[in-house]
Design an enzyme around this catalytic site. Structure first.
Site, PDB file in Angstrom:
ATOM      1  N   GLY A   1      11.748 -17.061   1.577  1.00 23.51           N
ATOM      2  CA  GLY A   1      10.912 -18.240   1.709  1.00 23.51           C
ATOM      3  C   GLY A   1       9.451 -17.843   1.838  1.00 23.51           C
ATOM      4  CB  CYS A   2       6.298 -19.516   0.910  1.00 22.09           C
ATOM      5  SG  CYS A   2       6.557 -21.199   1.528  1.00 22.09           S
ATOM      6  CE1 TYR A   3       4.168 -22.307   6.533  1.00 20.21           C
ATOM      7  CE2 TYR A   3       6.114 -23.601   5.993  1.00 20.21           C
ATOM      8  CZ  TYR A   3       4.766 -23.526   6.268  1.00 20.21           C
ATOM      9  OH  TYR A   3       4.001 -24.674   6.277  1.00 20.21           O
TER      10      TYR A   3
END
Length: 336
Positions: A150-152
């Site tokens: 995921g980006c986070y």
């Protein structure tokens, strides 16, 4: 399998933000050839009609593995739960796969099903390698299935990994902020402009599905049993992401911690340890993660900041970085 000098790549789900950007990067890549781009909702439309700025000269097609499955690799940009069945079919056909959904990120089946859906192919979870090259470079080079982070988690894990390895992560608060593209094309189209403009809003408070992913990877780096406090915020930006991490490090000195980061990332082509807190414009449309570490002398806490472009390093360009490794290429190829 295609028999040619360059490897062929299918992008499945290319009408979304991540798939479209992946198509753009692959289309310009010196080694990979973009074989086909598919979409369930926009078949028949040129990708340039949906995303003129990407300038990809292909038309979206309905996926048909009889026609599209004879490729060397595929990047699958399907929603969570919908991705796993296609991934299983592609692997069965001998295709190397990078999955951009969450279907293979979490190693614990119960945790996945708590935060997402009932897993369609749990037997494949153990085959997947978490697609963060800075941590799993050797494993990515040997696998046929990469789970795109995921980006986070990409930003948070890179920002905190050196502290985790040094045993300095007893307590962590992650204050994260992202542009609206992080929600995906469908959700972004439904978000009314006036609810986002000149506003900042926390969401997923205490329940965000990226928290166990961050826990999992920091635990793997040495912060055993950690549970981070993670709160994301929506900003009126199209793309870009910043994590501000607040850590109680015990007796460690800040100069030693900065040296720890510099040593950890000295040889990394896509991680920059910088001398001031980074902004999202510093890394926009790049595969870079910029990290800054400081001390709050009043509280003794370490403040670690990490900035990425959520669509690039957070998703699509990082997928190509992993794809380079899977094919024995220089991992920077097509990304500098």
């Amino acid at each position: 399998m295609a028999d040619q000098a360059n490897a062929t790549v299918l992008i499945a789900g290319a009408s979304g933000f991540a798939g479209a950007l992946a198509a753009r990067i692959i289309d310009r890549h010196p080694y990979f050839n973009l074989s086909a781009i598919t979409s369930r909702s926009d078949a028949g439309k040129p990708l340039s009609e949906l995303y003129p700025h990407h300038r990809v000269p292909l038309t979206l097609e309905e996926l048909d593995l009889d026609r599209h499955g004879d490729v060397d690799a595929a990047i699958v940009a399907y929603p969570h739960g919908a991705s796993a069945p296609l991934v299983a079919e592609l692997l069965e056909g001998g295709v190397k796969v990078i999955d951009l959904s969450a279907d293979f990120r979490l190693r614990d089946l119960a945790t996945y099903e708590e935060y997402y859906v009932k897993h369609p192919h749990p037997e494949l979870i153990s085959e997947a390698v978490y697609g963060l090259p800075e941590l799993y470079r050797a494993q990515i080079a040997e696998t046929d299935l990469v789970a795109g982070p995921g980006c986070y988690p990409t930003a948070a894990i890179l920002t905190l990994a050196p502290l985790a390895r040094a045993g300095l992560l007893d307590d962590v608060v992650i204050d994260a902020k992202s542009g609206v593209s992080g929600a995906g094309r469908g959700a972004t189209q439904k978000t009314h402009f006036v609810s986002v403009d000149e506003n900042v809003t926390p969401y997923g408070v205490g329940t965000h599905r990226h928290a166990p992913e961050i826990d999992q990877e920091l635990d793997a780096q040495g912060a055993k049993g950690i549970q981070v406090t993670f709160t994301p915020h929506l900003l009126p930006l199209d793309q870009g992401e910043l994590v501000s991490c607040y850590v109680t490090p015990g007796s460690a000195e800040v100069d030693d911690i900065i040296e720890l980061y510099e040593e950890a990332y000295a040889a990394e082509p896509f991680v920059d340890v910088v001398t001031r807190p980074p902004g999202v414009r510093d890394v926009r449309e790049t595969n870079l993660c910029a990290i800054n570490v400081q001390e709050d002398p009043r509280t003794g806490k370490i403040l670690a900041f990490g900035a990425i472009d959520n669509l690039w390093k957070g998703t699509s360009s990082q997928a190509v970085q992993s794809l380079n490794l899977m094919f024995g290429r220089d991992e920077t190829e097509g990304l500098l």
